[in-house]
Design a protein around this motif. Structure first.
Motif, PDB file in Angstrom:
ATOM      1  N   ARG A   1      40.683  44.919  41.994  1.00 35.98           N
ATOM      2  CA  ARG A   1      40.651  43.727  41.141  1.00 35.98           C
ATOM      3  C   ARG A   1      40.582  44.141  39.682  1.00 35.98           C
ATOM      4  N   THR A   2      41.262  43.396  38.841  1.00 37.93           N
ATOM      5  CA  THR A   2      41.114  43.497  37.398  1.00 37.93           C
ATOM      6  C   THR A   2      41.042  42.070  36.887  1.00 37.93           C
ATOM      7  N   HIS A   3      39.892  41.720  36.312  1.00 42.33           N
ATOM      8  CA  HIS A   3      39.721  40.373  35.784  1.00 42.33           C
ATOM      9  C   HIS A   3      38.634  40.347  34.721  1.00 42.33           C
ATOM     10  N   ALA A   4      38.610  39.271  33.948  1.00 41.51           N
ATOM     11  CA  ALA A   4      37.564  39.019  32.965  1.00 41.51           C
ATOM     12  C   ALA A   4      37.087  37.591  33.186  1.00 41.51           C
ATOM     13  N   GLY A   5      35.779  37.379  33.035  1.00 41.67           N
ATOM     14  CA  GLY A   5      35.242  36.049  33.288  1.00 41.67           C
ATOM     15  C   GLY A   5      34.138  35.675  32.328  1.00 41.67           C
TER      16      GLY A   5
ATOM     17  N   GLY B   1      34.745  30.837  34.950  1.00 38.33           N
ATOM     18  CA  GLY B   1      36.201  30.923  34.919  1.00 38.33           C
ATOM     19  C   GLY B   1      36.614  32.380  34.793  1.00 38.33           C
ATOM     20  N   ARG B   2      37.680  32.764  35.494  1.00 35.56           N
ATOM     21  CA  ARG B   2      38.157  34.139  35.463  1.00 35.56           C
ATOM     22  C   ARG B   2      39.650  34.174  35.170  1.00 35.56           C
ATOM     23  N   ALA B   3      40.046  35.127  34.340  1.00 35.38           N
ATOM     24  CA  ALA B   3      41.461  35.433  34.119  1.00 35.38           C
ATOM     25  C   ALA B   3      41.762  36.653  34.985  1.00 35.38           C
ATOM     26  N   ILE B   4      42.711  36.517  35.911  1.00 35.42           N
ATOM     27  CA  ILE B   4      43.000  37.545  36.907  1.00 35.42           C
ATOM     28  C   ILE B   4      44.263  38.300  36.510  1.00 35.42           C
ATOM     29  N   ALA B   5      44.139  39.595  36.310  1.00 35.74           N
ATOM     30  CA  ALA B   5      45.318  40.423  36.048  1.00 35.74           C
ATOM     31  C   ALA B   5      45.818  41.067  37.336  1.00 35.74           C
ATOM     32  N   ARG B   6      44.879  41.432  38.241  1.00 35.82           N
ATOM     33  CA  ARG B   6      45.264  42.132  39.474  1.00 35.82           C
ATOM     34  C   ARG B   6      44.288  41.774  40.580  1.00 35.82           C
ATOM     35  N   ASP B   7      44.824  41.523  41.763  1.00 38.20           N
ATOM     36  CA  ASP B   7      44.031  41.329  42.975  1.00 38.20           C
ATOM     37  C   ASP B   7      44.858  41.897  44.128  1.00 38.20           C
ATOM     38  N   ILE B   8      44.433  43.022  44.677  1.00 34.69           N
ATOM     39  CA  ILE B   8      45.219  43.713  45.699  1.00 34.69           C
ATOM     40  C   ILE B   8      45.489  42.820  46.909  1.00 34.69           C
TER      41      ILE B   8
ATOM     42  N   VAL C   1      41.268  31.288  37.702  1.00 33.63           N
ATOM     43  CA  VAL C   1      40.526  30.782  38.856  1.00 33.63           C
ATOM     44  C   VAL C   1      39.154  30.349  38.375  1.00 33.63           C
ATOM     45  N   GLY C   2      38.654  29.249  38.933  1.00 32.45           N
ATOM     46  CA  GLY C   2      37.322  28.779  38.570  1.00 32.45           C
ATOM     47  C   GLY C   2      36.422  28.638  39.775  1.00 32.45           C
ATOM     48  N   ASP C   3      35.129  28.851  39.560  1.00 31.05           N
ATOM     49  CA  ASP C   3      34.105  28.685  40.589  1.00 31.05           C
ATOM     50  C   ASP C   3      33.048  27.716  40.097  1.00 31.05           C
ATOM     51  N   LEU C   4      32.569  26.887  40.997  1.00 30.88           N
ATOM     52  CA  LEU C   4      31.386  26.066  40.770  1.00 30.88           C
ATOM     53  C   LEU C   4      30.392  26.429  41.867  1.00 30.88           C
ATOM     54  N   SER C   5      29.136  26.577  41.516  1.00 28.31           N
ATOM     55  CA  SER C   5      28.092  26.888  42.496  1.00 28.31           C
ATOM     56  C   SER C   5      26.909  25.978  42.240  1.00 28.31           C
ATOM     57  N   ALA C   6      26.280  25.537  43.319  1.00 27.98           N
ATOM     58  CA  ALA C   6      25.061  24.732  43.209  1.00 27.98           C
ATOM     59  C   ALA C   6      24.205  25.020  44.430  1.00 27.98           C
ATOM     60  N   GLY C   7      22.909  24.923  44.252  1.00 31.29           N
ATOM     61  CA  GLY C   7      22.049  25.188  45.393  1.00 31.29           C
ATOM     62  C   GLY C   7      20.589  24.947  45.092  1.00 31.29           C
TER      63      GLY C   7
END
Length: 178
Positions: free
Chosen positions: A57-61, A107-114, A133-139
């Motif tokens: 993986r190569t990404h920044a978030g 939020g993540r900017a994805i450059a590479r995901d094998i 790609v975005g994630d929401l988490s709650a708990g």
């Protein structure tokens, strides 16, 4: 009939080839960037920043977590990565019940995901990935003495263009401090 309602498996020749994986990750959370304390509860907001470089993986978030609880002595539970971070650390609450509710986004900017782009050093199957790609988490979490029970619900936007729908998954953790 398929149990998972998924398409017919296409065999081993459609799998990724063997490839050693390397990732270097950096993550920074800013605990208590904003906080509020009262006699009955405390609240805090924690922004986070991360970058991962590698052939897997190569990404920044960037993201943040909002937490309300009865004690500052616990962090949010860990989650399936990549996701809004949490260490799972909590202190002995003595003979009281500590509680915590939390919600966050990343939020993540994805450059590479094998797993979407295919092998790095050989030809393999791939799909057209989404570059953002975005994630929401709650708990919520309850701790008593050296034990904590936590549940986290995660929502992730589509990771590739032909994906039917966004992903929703949860995790239930029971932790004992040593």
């Amino acid at each position: 009939q398929h149990i998972t309602n998924s398409p017919k498996p296409r065999g081993w020749k459609n799998q990724l080839d063997f490839e050693p994986g390397v990732m270097i990750s950096w993550q920074r959370r800013v605990p208590y960037a904003w906080s509020f304390d009262s006699e009955y509860f405390n609240a805090r907001f924690e922004p986070n920043f991360n970058i991962t470089l590698g052939n897997i993986r190569t990404h920044a978030g960037v993201g943040g977590m909002f937490v309300i609880g009865s004690s500052q002595l616990q962090d949010t539970p860990p989650r399936v990565r990549p996701a809004v971070p949490g260490t799972g650390v909590f202190m002995d609450s003595g003979n009281t019940v500590d509680w915590q509710v939390f919600a966050g986004a990343e939020g993540r900017a994805i450059a590479r995901d094998i797993f979407l782009d295919g092998n790095t050093f050989s030809n393999s199957h791939s799909v057209d990935k989404r570059y953002f790609v975005g994630d929401l988490s709650a708990g919520a979490a309850l701790s008593y003495d050296d034990y904590r029970l936590a549940y986290t619900l995660n929502y992730r936007t589509k990771e590739f263009k032909t994906q039917n729908k966004d992903s929703i998954f949860g995790s239930l953790t029971l932790t004992k401090r040593f």
